[in-house]
Motif scaffolding. Structure first.
Motif, PDB file in Angstrom:
ATOM      1  N   HIS A   1       0.808  -1.225   0.000  1.00 50.34           N
ATOM      2  CA  HIS A   1       0.000   0.000   0.000  1.00 50.34           C
ATOM      3  C   HIS A   1       0.847   1.285   0.000  1.00 50.34           C
ATOM      4  O   HIS A   1       0.523   2.247  -0.701  1.00 50.34           O
ATOM      5  CB  HIS A   1      -0.925  -0.017   1.232  1.00 50.34           C
TER       6      HIS A   1
ATOM      7  N   HIS B   1       1.178   4.324  -3.013  1.00 49.06           N
ATOM      8  CA  HIS B   1       0.886   5.762  -2.920  1.00 49.06           C
ATOM      9  C   HIS B   1       1.755   6.531  -3.922  1.00 49.06           C
ATOM     10  O   HIS B   1       1.314   7.509  -4.520  1.00 49.06           O
ATOM     11  CB  HIS B   1       1.143   6.281  -1.505  1.00 49.06           C
TER      12      HIS B   1
ATOM     13  N   SER C   1       1.057  10.112   5.291  1.00 47.24           N
ATOM     14  CA  SER C   1      -0.330   9.655   5.411  1.00 47.24           C
ATOM     15  C   SER C   1      -0.732   9.551   6.871  1.00 47.24           C
ATOM     16  O   SER C   1      -0.038  10.031   7.765  1.00 47.24           O
ATOM     17  CB  SER C   1      -0.490   8.319   4.694  1.00 47.24           C
TER      18      SER C   1
ATOM     19  N   ASP D   1      -6.383   7.295  -0.037  1.00 52.60           N
ATOM     20  CA  ASP D   1      -6.451   5.892  -0.443  1.00 52.60           C
ATOM     21  C   ASP D   1      -7.416   5.655  -1.602  1.00 52.60           C
ATOM     22  O   ASP D   1      -8.560   6.111  -1.568  1.00 52.60           O
ATOM     23  CB  ASP D   1      -6.874   5.033   0.765  1.00 52.60           C
TER      24      ASP D   1
HETATM   25 ZN    ZN Z   1      -2.791   5.222   2.428  1.00 49.37          ZN
END
Ligand code: ZN
Ligand code: KG4
Length: 334
Positions: free
Chosen positions: A111, A115, A137, A299
């Motif tokens: 993840h 980004h 984040s 996200d």
């Molecule tokens: Zn994230």
């Protein structure tokens, strides 16, 4: 080549269809913010249940928006971690079932690395290496040198709180709502960032970040000012402290590495002041700056699909046994 992206690592269920890794055909994000708001943060068990309820309708919605049928999907990219275990499991189980039924490859995606893919997705072009990557984040704060697919040299990460976490906690204390970043941005509009003198943590001390001292300084100020507190000015000062800290570390990293491309993403990269500060850094240093539009900073599954597309390292592997990797660090093997 059509990639289906699936993202369920936290409180956003997202399904995307991306052509050739760069062209978004659909990128549907269903946020659970309203549900978690009254708790002041994400409740993991509720998040998993909501992902389960939303994922199939979202899949149908994305296919219909992209005018794609199941048989046209070539591969599936899914977030394996890091994130909440129960939440991740919903996306992974869905991806594995589809991969098995459609007999197409499943690509496990990190993840945090994904980004950064949003930077190139926004430009509609494949990643160009090397670049300096800053991910800011709710759960992470990493400064890295990216040398190629999945090749990251970590320059520094946060030693404690992530910047989004800082905004979320201070916002909660000020009863401004959840998520804190957008609330603090809005409240701080027109505020005087100089009224309160907040620390710029760990400047001149390498590339690691630390935001817990800044959080404590803000909390102490809230306590000591009491009724006198000017909330608007505090929000402006907090954003200025974060933006200046990141900008100065980025300047040193650009000088140290000699790299001339900077990619910034993650939810906090949606912050207007941080974007302004980094734009100034880029102009002064004459480097290329890629910051995706705010909706691609937070996200979403398009960044997962794009990252999976450009990362061929797992294609040969049998992915049927893959499971959640809740604490998967950038650049580490699965
Ligand atoms: Zn994230
Ligand atoms: O990347 P993201 O969507 O989820 C994680 O992977 O953590 O980031 C969410 C974080 C939250 O802490 C939220 O408060 C922050 O990003 N955020 C912002 C803004 N929009 C979202 N922080 C500052 N300014 C914003 N405009």
């Amino acid at each position: 080549m059509i990639t289906l992206g699936i993202e369920t690592s936290c409180d956003e269920t997202s399904i995307a269809l991306v052509a050739d890794g760069t062209s978004i055909l659909a990128n549907i994000v269903s946020s659970q913010i309203e549900i978690h708001r009254r708790f002041g943060g994400v409740v993991p068990e509720i998040a998993s249940r909501k992902h389960l309820e939303s994922i199939s309708p979202l899949l149908r919605e994305a296919l219909s928006e992209a005018r794609i049928e199941f048989r046209q999907i070539d591969q599936i990219a899914v977030t394996m971690g890091p994130g909440l275990v129960g939440a991740l499991m919903v996306g992974i189980a869905t991806a594995k079932a589809l991969s098995w039924a459609l007999k197409i490859p499943l690509l496990p995606v990190n993840h945090i690395e994904a980004h950064l893919s949003a930077g190139f997705l926004a430009l509609n072009k494949p990643p160009s290496y090397p670049f300096l990557g800053l991910i800011v984040s709710g759960g992470h704060s990493n400064l890295v040198v990216a040398d190629g697919n999945r090749k990251f040299e970590l320059l520094g990460r946060t030693l404690d709180d992530a910047p989004g976490e800082l905004f979320d906690k201070i916002s909660r204390k000020l009863s401004l709502g959840y998520p804190g970043g957008p609330a603090i941005q809005k409240t701080g509009e027109g505020g005087d960032p100089m009224r309160y003198n907040l620390p710029r943590p760990m400047l001149g001390q390498g590339f690691a970040f630390s935001f817990s001292g800044l959080k404590t300084a803000a909390l102490n100020l809230i306590r000591s000012e009491g009724e006198k507190l000017n909330v608007c000015d505090l929000c402006a000062a907090l954003q200025a402290a974060v933006a200046e800290t990141f900008s100065k570390k980025v300047v040193s990293a650009l000088e140290k590495t000699g790299i001339s491309r900077l990619v910034v993403s993650g939810g906090v990269a949606a912050n207007k002041l941080l974007r302004e500060y980094l734009a100034k850094v880029a102009t002064k240093a004459q480097i290329e700056l890629l910051i995706p539009p705010p909706q691609l900073c937070t996200d979403n599954a398009a960044m997962i699909a794009s990252n999976g597309f450009f990362d061929a390292s797992y294609w040969e592997n049998d992915t049927t046994g893959l499971s959640v990797k809740a604490d998967w660090q950038m650049g580490d093997n699965l």
